[in-house]
Each structure stands twice: as structure tokens, then as C-alpha cells.
Design a protein around this motif. Structure first.
Motif: not given
Length: 110
Positions: A4-9
Motif C-alpha cells: 500500500t505504501s509503495r502504491c501511494r509513493f
């Protein structure tokens, strides 16, 4: 770092890239508008000056026109202004400005 944090980044990075591209497109559009306006103004000034020279010098003999142009050419740095005479066509060129003669008299400046 989870998924999830990779997608947000990645999404934030893509948004920044898109904003940069949008800014670039608007900047280029504004720059092009100013460039076209400047070119048009320069073109109008050249037309005005050639019309003025034609009006003032119309009918002058070729020797007189060359006499008036030579001091300007010699005052410029060597090679920066080209003054060329073509006797076969009855034209004198000052860089890209053409002085046309008929029977030894100036008839047009283009």
C-alpha cells in the motif's frame, strides 16, 4: 515497506510528474505566444524601415546609394555586414535587404 505504501509513493511520484509536464506545456505556450508577437513586431519594423528608405531614396543613382551605404558597412565589425553588388541583375544587397535599380536609379528596396 508494504504494498500500500509503495502504491501511494508511486502515485505521488506520478502526480508530481504530471504536474511538472502540465507546467511545462503552459510555459511553452506562453513562450511561443511572446515569441510570435516579437517576430511580428520585428517584421513590421523592417517593413516600415524599408518603406522609409524607399520613400527617401527613390530615384537616387546607384553610386549615391552605395556612397550612403558604405560608411555604415565600414563602421561595423569586419564580416558582420555584407554589401554585395550584382551588376547582371542591377541589384545591391546589404545582408538580406535588396536594393533594385533600373537604368541606374533606385526603384525599390525589399
Amino acid at each position: 515497506m508494504n504494498t500500500t505504501s509503495r502504491c501511494r509513493f508511486a502515485a505521488a511520484l506520478l502526480v508530481l510528474c504530471c504536474l511538472a509536464l502540465v507546467y511545462r506545456v503552459f510555459d511553452q505556450g506562453i513562450t511561443r505566444t511572446y515569441l510570435e508577437a516579437s517576430e511580428e513586431a520585428s517584421h513590421q519594423q523592417v517593413k516600415l524601415l524599408t518603406a522609409l528608405i524607399t520613400h527617401e531614396w527613390l530615384g537616387l543613382p546607384e553610386d549615391e546609394v552605395l556612397f550612403r551605404l558604405n560608411p555604415y558597412v565600414t563602421s561595423r565589425p569586419p564580416g558582420s555586414v555584407v554589401l554585395k553588388t550584382e551588376p547582371a541583375t542591377h541589384h545591391v544587397y546589404l545582408d538580406s535587404v535588396r536594393f533594385e535599380f533600373d537604368n541606374g536609379k533606385l526603384i525599390s528596396v525589399e
